[in-house]
Motif scaffolding. Sequence first.
Motif, PDB file in Angstrom:
ATOM      1  N   VAL A 133       0.778  -0.902  -0.052  1.00 30.02           N
ATOM      2  CA  VAL A 133      -0.116   0.390   0.179  1.00 30.02           C
ATOM      3  C   VAL A 133       1.068   1.346   0.001  1.00 30.02           C
ATOM      4  CG1 VAL A 133      -1.875   1.312   1.596  1.00 30.02           C
ATOM      5  CG2 VAL A 133      -2.226  -1.230   1.140  1.00 30.02           C
ATOM      6  N   LEU A 134       2.164   1.048   0.683  1.00 28.02           N
ATOM      7  CA  LEU A 134       3.118   2.478   0.927  1.00 28.02           C
ATOM      8  C   LEU A 134       3.355   2.530  -0.571  1.00 28.02           C
ATOM      9  CD1 LEU A 134       4.697   2.115   4.015  1.00 28.02           C
ATOM     10  CD2 LEU A 134       3.174   3.688   3.687  1.00 28.02           C
ATOM     11  N   PHE A 135       3.995   1.474  -1.506  1.00 25.18           N
ATOM     12  CA  PHE A 135       4.577   1.801  -2.705  1.00 25.18           C
ATOM     13  C   PHE A 135       3.736   2.300  -3.340  1.00 25.18           C
ATOM     14  CE2 PHE A 135       6.321   0.512  -6.443  1.00 25.18           C
ATOM     15  CZ  PHE A 135       7.294   0.574  -6.451  1.00 25.18           C
ATOM     16  N   VAL A 136       2.339   1.757  -3.731  1.00 25.31           N
ATOM     17  CA  VAL A 136       0.586   1.806  -4.496  1.00 25.31           C
ATOM     18  C   VAL A 136       0.945   3.967  -4.080  1.00 25.31           C
ATOM     19  CG1 VAL A 136      -0.837   2.233  -4.748  1.00 25.31           C
ATOM     20  CG2 VAL A 136       0.798   0.381  -5.158  1.00 25.31           C
ATOM     21  N   ILE A 137       1.186   4.181  -3.337  1.00 23.90           N
ATOM     22  CA  ILE A 137       0.454   5.013  -2.680  1.00 23.90           C
ATOM     23  C   ILE A 137       1.372   5.926  -3.902  1.00 23.90           C
ATOM     24  CG2 ILE A 137       0.141   7.308  -0.895  1.00 23.90           C
ATOM     25  CD1 ILE A 137      -1.291   5.152   0.299  1.00 23.90           C
ATOM     26  N   GLY A 138       2.770   5.683  -2.896  1.00 28.74           N
ATOM     27  CA  GLY A 138       3.756   6.719  -3.345  1.00 28.74           C
ATOM     28  C   GLY A 138       4.153   6.639  -5.107  1.00 28.74           C
ATOM     29  N   ALA A 139       3.814   5.729  -5.430  1.00 30.72           N
ATOM     30  CA  ALA A 139       3.731   5.672  -7.251  1.00 30.72           C
ATOM     31  C   ALA A 139       2.950   6.287  -7.544  1.00 30.72           C
ATOM     32  CB  ALA A 139       3.422   4.176  -7.195  1.00 30.72           C
ATOM     33  N   ILE A 140       1.393   6.294  -6.957  1.00 28.25           N
ATOM     34  CA  ILE A 140       0.655   7.514  -7.594  1.00 28.25           C
ATOM     35  C   ILE A 140       1.321   9.184  -7.423  1.00 28.25           C
ATOM     36  CG2 ILE A 140      -1.442   8.226  -6.770  1.00 28.25           C
ATOM     37  CD1 ILE A 140      -2.911   5.304  -6.300  1.00 28.25           C
ATOM     38  N   MET A 141       2.031   9.650  -6.147  1.00 30.64           N
ATOM     39  CA  MET A 141       2.225  10.593  -6.143  1.00 30.64           C
ATOM     40  C   MET A 141       3.773  11.180  -6.862  1.00 30.64           C
ATOM     41  SD  MET A 141       1.942  11.269  -1.717  1.00 30.64           S
ATOM     42  CE  MET A 141       2.127  12.827  -1.411  1.00 30.64           C
ATOM     43  N   ALA A 142       4.186  10.331  -6.768  1.00 30.88           N
ATOM     44  CA  ALA A 142       5.491  10.760  -8.036  1.00 30.88           C
ATOM     45  C   ALA A 142       5.111  10.822  -9.188  1.00 30.88           C
ATOM     46  CB  ALA A 142       6.524   9.249  -7.614  1.00 30.88           C
ATOM     47  N   PHE A 143       4.418   9.755  -9.513  1.00 32.88           N
ATOM     48  CA  PHE A 143       4.216   9.683 -11.312  1.00 32.88           C
ATOM     49  C   PHE A 143       2.881   9.975 -12.029  1.00 32.88           C
ATOM     50  CE2 PHE A 143       6.899   6.005  -9.997  1.00 32.88           C
ATOM     51  CZ  PHE A 143       8.044   7.159 -10.815  1.00 32.88           C
ATOM     52  N   ALA A 144       1.707   9.890 -10.903  1.00 37.90           N
ATOM     53  CA  ALA A 144      -0.023  10.812 -11.587  1.00 37.90           C
ATOM     54  C   ALA A 144      -0.264  12.022 -11.381  1.00 37.90           C
ATOM     55  CB  ALA A 144      -0.307   9.121 -11.030  1.00 37.90           C
ATOM     56  N   LEU A 145       0.033  12.310  -9.456  1.00 42.08           N
ATOM     57  CA  LEU A 145      -0.216  13.831  -9.641  1.00 42.08           C
ATOM     58  C   LEU A 145       0.633  15.232 -10.250  1.00 42.08           C
ATOM     59  CD1 LEU A 145      -0.637  13.265  -5.425  1.00 42.08           C
ATOM     60  CD2 LEU A 145      -2.548  13.309  -7.365  1.00 42.08           C
ATOM     61  N   ASN A 146      -0.252  16.024 -10.834  1.00 39.37           N
ATOM     62  CA  ASN A 146       0.646  17.277 -11.412  1.00 39.37           C
ATOM     63  C   ASN A 146      -0.080  18.090 -10.465  1.00 39.37           C
ATOM     64  OD1 ASN A 146       2.202  16.364 -13.462  1.00 39.37           O
ATOM     65  ND2 ASN A 146       0.330  15.875 -15.343  1.00 39.37           N
ATOM     66  N   VAL A 147      -0.159  18.153  -9.095  1.00 37.26           N
ATOM     67  CA  VAL A 147       0.182  18.950  -8.363  1.00 37.26           C
ATOM     68  C   VAL A 147       1.130  19.725  -7.738  1.00 37.26           C
ATOM     69  CG1 VAL A 147      -1.421  19.871  -6.643  1.00 37.26           C
ATOM     70  CG2 VAL A 147      -2.586  17.941  -7.864  1.00 37.26           C
ATOM     71  N   GLN A 148       1.464  21.073  -7.784  1.00 42.51           N
ATOM     72  CA  GLN A 148       2.504  22.043  -7.393  1.00 42.51           C
ATOM     73  C   GLN A 148       1.917  22.426  -5.759  1.00 42.51           C
ATOM     74  OE1 GLN A 148       5.791  21.995  -7.961  1.00 42.51           O
ATOM     75  NE2 GLN A 148       4.923  20.919 -10.025  1.00 42.51           N
ATOM     76  N   VAL A 149       3.204  22.369  -4.889  1.00 39.55           N
ATOM     77  CA  VAL A 149       2.948  22.339  -3.509  1.00 39.55           C
ATOM     78  C   VAL A 149       3.973  23.928  -3.571  1.00 39.55           C
ATOM     79  CG1 VAL A 149       1.892  22.513  -1.374  1.00 39.55           C
ATOM     80  CG2 VAL A 149       1.173  20.612  -3.415  1.00 39.55           C
ATOM     81  N   GLU A 150       3.987  24.847  -3.069  1.00 41.51           N
ATOM     82  CA  GLU A 150       4.836  25.637  -2.053  1.00 41.51           C
ATOM     83  C   GLU A 150       5.657  24.914  -1.145  1.00 41.51           C
ATOM     84  OE1 GLU A 150       3.845  29.393  -1.312  1.00 41.51           O
ATOM     85  OE2 GLU A 150       2.734  29.652  -3.213  1.00 41.51           O
ATOM     86  N   TRP A 151       4.908  24.514  -0.025  1.00 43.75           N
ATOM     87  CA  TRP A 151       5.708  24.456   0.562  1.00 43.75           C
ATOM     88  C   TRP A 151       6.282  22.709   0.800  1.00 43.75           C
ATOM     89  CZ3 TRP A 151       3.268  20.537   3.774  1.00 43.75           C
ATOM     90  CH2 TRP A 151       2.061  20.486   3.720  1.00 43.75           C
ATOM     91  N   ILE A 152       5.838  21.680  -0.112  1.00 44.33           N
ATOM     92  CA  ILE A 152       6.364  20.651   0.208  1.00 44.33           C
ATOM     93  C   ILE A 152       6.718  19.468  -1.431  1.00 44.33           C
ATOM     94  CG2 ILE A 152       4.140  19.352   0.378  1.00 44.33           C
ATOM     95  CD1 ILE A 152       5.438  17.358   2.248  1.00 44.33           C
TER      96      ILE A 152
END
Length: 69
Positions: free
Chosen positions: A8-27
């Motif tokens: 589950v951690l690996f899948v959530i990390g892959a989604i965050m790394a490859f599928a999201l196109n969101v820019q957040v200033e502080w992270i």
Amino acid sequence: MGMGSGIVLFVIGAIMAFALNVQVEWIDLNMVGYLLMGAGAVVFFISLILFFSRRRGGGQVDPVDRGIE
């Protein structure tokens, strides 16, 4: 934490790394995704090692009765 939580951690990390196109200033969400993927892989392999080490060595019965009557 077991093998399932590592996956589950690996899948959530892959989604965050490859599928999201969101820019957040502080992270940096890509870096957080890579960290979660690494943590998931570590948790998965540690639980896999512990699983196989438990199956190999246990189950030896002491042939001497310890006085239980």
